[in-house]
Design a protein around this motif. Structure first.
Motif, PDB file in Angstrom:
ATOM      1  N   HIS A   1      -0.685   2.280  21.723  1.00  0.00           N
ATOM      2  CA  HIS A   1       0.214   1.369  22.416  1.00  0.00           C
ATOM      3  C   HIS A   1       0.704   0.316  21.431  1.00  0.00           C
ATOM      4  O   HIS A   1      -0.033  -0.112  20.550  1.00  0.00           O
ATOM      5  CB  HIS A   1      -0.537   0.691  23.576  1.00  0.00           C
ATOM      6  CG  HIS A   1       0.355   0.056  24.583  1.00  0.00           C
ATOM      7  ND1 HIS A   1       0.957  -1.160  24.372  1.00  0.00           N
ATOM      8  CD2 HIS A   1       0.753   0.454  25.810  1.00  0.00           C
ATOM      9  CE1 HIS A   1       1.681  -1.491  25.424  1.00  0.00           C
ATOM     10  NE2 HIS A   1       1.571  -0.528  26.320  1.00  0.00           N
ATOM     11  N   ASP A   2       1.969  -0.112  21.569  1.00  0.00           N
ATOM     12  CA  ASP A   2       2.549  -1.010  20.569  1.00  0.00           C
ATOM     13  C   ASP A   2       2.273  -2.490  20.837  1.00  0.00           C
ATOM     14  O   ASP A   2       3.028  -3.361  20.381  1.00  0.00           O
ATOM     15  CB  ASP A   2       4.062  -0.773  20.455  1.00  0.00           C
ATOM     16  CG  ASP A   2       4.802  -0.990  21.768  1.00  0.00           C
ATOM     17  OD1 ASP A   2       4.134  -1.350  22.757  1.00  0.00           O
ATOM     18  OD2 ASP A   2       6.031  -0.800  21.796  1.00  0.00           O
ATOM     19  N   GLU A   3       1.195  -2.816  21.568  1.00  0.00           N
ATOM     20  CA  GLU A   3       0.770  -4.199  21.744  1.00  0.00           C
ATOM     21  C   GLU A   3      -0.725  -4.281  21.481  1.00  0.00           C
ATOM     22  O   GLU A   3      -1.447  -3.299  21.659  1.00  0.00           O
ATOM     23  CB  GLU A   3       1.058  -4.687  23.167  1.00  0.00           C
ATOM     24  CG  GLU A   3       2.536  -4.807  23.510  1.00  0.00           C
ATOM     25  CD  GLU A   3       2.754  -5.428  24.875  1.00  0.00           C
ATOM     26  OE1 GLU A   3       2.428  -6.620  25.049  1.00  0.00           O
ATOM     27  OE2 GLU A   3       3.257  -4.727  25.770  1.00  0.00           O
TER      28      GLU A   3
ATOM     29  N   ILE B   1      -4.898   3.977  22.979  1.00  0.00           N
ATOM     30  CA  ILE B   1      -5.553   2.818  22.376  1.00  0.00           C
ATOM     31  C   ILE B   1      -4.507   1.741  22.079  1.00  0.00           C
ATOM     32  O   ILE B   1      -3.318   2.027  21.961  1.00  0.00           O
ATOM     33  CB  ILE B   1      -6.308   3.186  21.084  1.00  0.00           C
ATOM     34  CG1 ILE B   1      -5.344   3.757  20.042  1.00  0.00           C
ATOM     35  CG2 ILE B   1      -7.425   4.168  21.383  1.00  0.00           C
ATOM     36  CD1 ILE B   1      -6.001   4.041  18.698  1.00  0.00           C
ATOM     37  N   SER B   2      -4.970   0.496  21.982  1.00  0.00           N
ATOM     38  CA  SER B   2      -4.065  -0.600  21.650  1.00  0.00           C
ATOM     39  C   SER B   2      -3.778  -0.593  20.157  1.00  0.00           C
ATOM     40  O   SER B   2      -4.420   0.115  19.376  1.00  0.00           O
ATOM     41  CB  SER B   2      -4.682  -1.930  22.067  1.00  0.00           C
ATOM     42  OG  SER B   2      -5.846  -2.194  21.294  1.00  0.00           O
ATOM     43  N   GLU B   3      -2.811  -1.407  19.767  1.00  0.00           N
ATOM     44  CA  GLU B   3      -2.431  -1.476  18.357  1.00  0.00           C
ATOM     45  C   GLU B   3      -3.600  -1.902  17.477  1.00  0.00           C
ATOM     46  O   GLU B   3      -3.711  -1.492  16.324  1.00  0.00           O
ATOM     47  CB  GLU B   3      -1.268  -2.460  18.197  1.00  0.00           C
ATOM     48  CG  GLU B   3      -0.570  -2.395  16.855  1.00  0.00           C
ATOM     49  CD  GLU B   3       0.659  -3.285  16.822  1.00  0.00           C
ATOM     50  OE1 GLU B   3       0.544  -4.453  17.243  1.00  0.00           O
ATOM     51  OE2 GLU B   3       1.730  -2.813  16.404  1.00  0.00           O
TER      52      GLU B   3
ATOM     53  N   CYS C   1      -7.007   3.501  27.920  1.00  0.00           N
ATOM     54  CA  CYS C   1      -6.904   4.440  29.041  1.00  0.00           C
ATOM     55  C   CYS C   1      -7.294   5.832  28.567  1.00  0.00           C
ATOM     56  O   CYS C   1      -6.945   6.243  27.459  1.00  0.00           O
ATOM     57  CB  CYS C   1      -5.468   4.451  29.570  1.00  0.00           C
ATOM     58  SG  CYS C   1      -5.191   5.529  30.995  1.00  0.00           S
ATOM     59  N   LEU C   2      -8.018   6.523  29.415  1.00  0.00           N
ATOM     60  CA  LEU C   2      -8.435   7.887  29.103  1.00  0.00           C
ATOM     61  C   LEU C   2      -8.055   8.810  30.247  1.00  0.00           C
ATOM     62  O   LEU C   2      -8.295   8.494  31.412  1.00  0.00           O
ATOM     63  CB  LEU C   2      -9.952   7.945  28.895  1.00  0.00           C
ATOM     64  CG  LEU C   2     -10.549   9.343  28.782  1.00  0.00           C
ATOM     65  CD1 LEU C   2     -10.147   9.982  27.448  1.00  0.00           C
ATOM     66  CD2 LEU C   2     -12.071   9.301  28.910  1.00  0.00           C
ATOM     67  N   PHE C   3      -7.436   9.936  29.919  1.00  0.00           N
ATOM     68  CA  PHE C   3      -7.252  10.997  30.896  1.00  0.00           C
ATOM     69  C   PHE C   3      -8.128  12.179  30.486  1.00  0.00           C
ATOM     70  O   PHE C   3      -7.833  12.872  29.513  1.00  0.00           O
ATOM     71  CB  PHE C   3      -5.796  11.455  30.986  1.00  0.00           C
ATOM     72  CG  PHE C   3      -5.640  12.679  31.854  1.00  0.00           C
ATOM     73  CD1 PHE C   3      -5.726  12.577  33.232  1.00  0.00           C
ATOM     74  CD2 PHE C   3      -5.463  13.935  31.291  1.00  0.00           C
ATOM     75  CE1 PHE C   3      -5.618  13.692  34.034  1.00  0.00           C
ATOM     76  CE2 PHE C   3      -5.352  15.071  32.095  1.00  0.00           C
ATOM     77  CZ  PHE C   3      -5.431  14.950  33.468  1.00  0.00           C
ATOM     78  N   PRO C   4      -9.239  12.409  31.176  1.00  0.00           N
ATOM     79  CA  PRO C   4     -10.064  13.588  30.884  1.00  0.00           C
ATOM     80  C   PRO C   4      -9.678  14.728  31.827  1.00  0.00           C
ATOM     81  O   PRO C   4      -9.837  14.624  33.037  1.00  0.00           O
ATOM     82  CB  PRO C   4     -11.485  13.086  31.176  1.00  0.00           C
ATOM     83  CG  PRO C   4     -11.308  12.028  32.232  1.00  0.00           C
ATOM     84  CD  PRO C   4      -9.902  11.500  32.122  1.00  0.00           C
TER      85      PRO C   4
ATOM     86  N   PHE D   1     -17.301   6.673  28.432  1.00  0.00           N
ATOM     87  CA  PHE D   1     -16.084   6.247  27.738  1.00  0.00           C
ATOM     88  C   PHE D   1     -16.300   4.941  26.977  1.00  0.00           C
ATOM     89  O   PHE D   1     -15.905   4.809  25.823  1.00  0.00           O
ATOM     90  CB  PHE D   1     -14.976   6.065  28.786  1.00  0.00           C
ATOM     91  CG  PHE D   1     -13.696   5.496  28.252  1.00  0.00           C
ATOM     92  CD1 PHE D   1     -12.993   6.128  27.240  1.00  0.00           C
ATOM     93  CD2 PHE D   1     -13.174   4.338  28.796  1.00  0.00           C
ATOM     94  CE1 PHE D   1     -11.800   5.605  26.766  1.00  0.00           C
ATOM     95  CE2 PHE D   1     -11.974   3.809  28.341  1.00  0.00           C
ATOM     96  CZ  PHE D   1     -11.285   4.442  27.325  1.00  0.00           C
ATOM     97  N   ASP D   2     -16.964   3.975  27.619  1.00  0.00           N
ATOM     98  CA  ASP D   2     -17.173   2.664  26.994  1.00  0.00           C
ATOM     99  C   ASP D   2     -18.453   2.055  27.576  1.00  0.00           C
ATOM    100  O   ASP D   2     -18.400   1.270  28.524  1.00  0.00           O
ATOM    101  CB  ASP D   2     -15.975   1.752  27.267  1.00  0.00           C
ATOM    102  CG  ASP D   2     -16.015   0.467  26.456  1.00  0.00           C
ATOM    103  OD1 ASP D   2     -17.122   0.041  26.072  1.00  0.00           O
ATOM    104  OD2 ASP D   2     -14.944  -0.119  26.207  1.00  0.00           O
TER     105      ASP D   2
END
Length: 262
Positions: free
Chosen positions: A43-45, A83-85, A91-94, A214-215
């Motif tokens: 992601h670009d932020e 993932i962020s920049e 976010c995960l799509f399994p 995931f986390d």
């Protein structure tokens, strides 16, 4: 050893047995796949900017909306991690995620679908609030699907930390913690909501396992916060799984959420 107790003190007859093999087998394989095999987009932020962004409606041209829709359709075809920049997992799509902790022949999907249909039949979804910018197409969808078949439920414990009037809530979260009006809308409806949470306990358990894999650190923070509030607020009435970590659920029926940032 299976977890056999949860807040209500009954055996987990609404949950699947969770054995140590889940952590040994599933967690190890799942985390390795995220590190080495999974498709990833950035992601670009950065993460802090995303957290600081206010709730707002996003305005896109039809071309941009079509591009977003197309990219989503591509993402959900296979495992994908966003993932962020600055490297935070966002976010995960399994793929087949609800089956993966158990087996590809077993998942909570059928029981959850039945629970949703039962809730809608016994307690039709309320309309969104008039000022809610996330559902501006409600009236057209209501005309299409009919009254009682379009709307959303906020079934949650509210902790109003973002409003200007919530200084006391931020200082003492227990004072600000209140069950949403959709949850306690009359005794009979409240019973239907409790039945919904009871019937979807295995879904809650499965999502908790995925979140933990995931986390783990973030899951433990959510879980600790949930457990503390379940001990001190009315949240305990919605506590049907030892894996509970989210303060509630928002359930949409034939309703579109417009592009927005929460």
């Amino acid at each position: 050893m299976a977890y056999s107790m949860f807040h209500h003190g009954s055996t987990t007859r609404w949950e699947k047995e969770e054995s140590p093999s889940i952590r040994k087998r599933f967690f190890k394989g799942f985390q390795k796949a995220m590190d080495t095999k999974i498709n990833t987009s950035t992601h670009d932020e950065n993460f802090e900017d995303l957290c600081a962004a206010p709730v707002r409606q996003e305005t896109y041209t039809k071309k941009k909306t079509d591009e977003i829709t197309a990219s989503i359709q591509e993402v959900i075809d296979e495992d994908h991690l966003a993932i962020s920049e600055d490297g935070y997992r966002l976010c995960l799509f399994p793929k087949n995620g609800l089956s993966r902790p158990w087996s590809f022949k077993s998942s909570p999907v059928d029981a959850t679908t039945a629970a949703i249909n039962n809730l809608i039949r016994e307690y039709p979804p309320p309309p969104p609030k008039a000022k809610d910018v996330r559902h501006v197409s409600f009236e057209s969808l209501l005309a299409k699907h009919g009254k009682g078949n379009c709307g959303l439920y906020h079934l949650t414990l509210w902790i109003p930390t973002g409003q200007e009037h919530s200084q006391k809530s931020r200082a003492d979260p227990e004072k600000g913690g209140m069950i949403s009006s959709d949850t306690i809308a009359g005794g009979e409806k409240f019973n239907k909501v409790m039945q919904f949470f009871r019937s979807t306990a295995t879904l809650t358990q499965t999502v908790g396992i995925l979140f933990d894999a995931f986390d783990p650190g973030c899951y433990q923070r959510y879980k600790s916060n949930y457990d503390n509030l379940a001990e001190t607020t009315a949240l305990h009435s919605l506590h049907f799984s030892h894996r509970d970590c989210f303060l509630g659920r928002v359930l949409l029926r034939n309703l579109v959420a417009e592009p927005h940032k929460d």
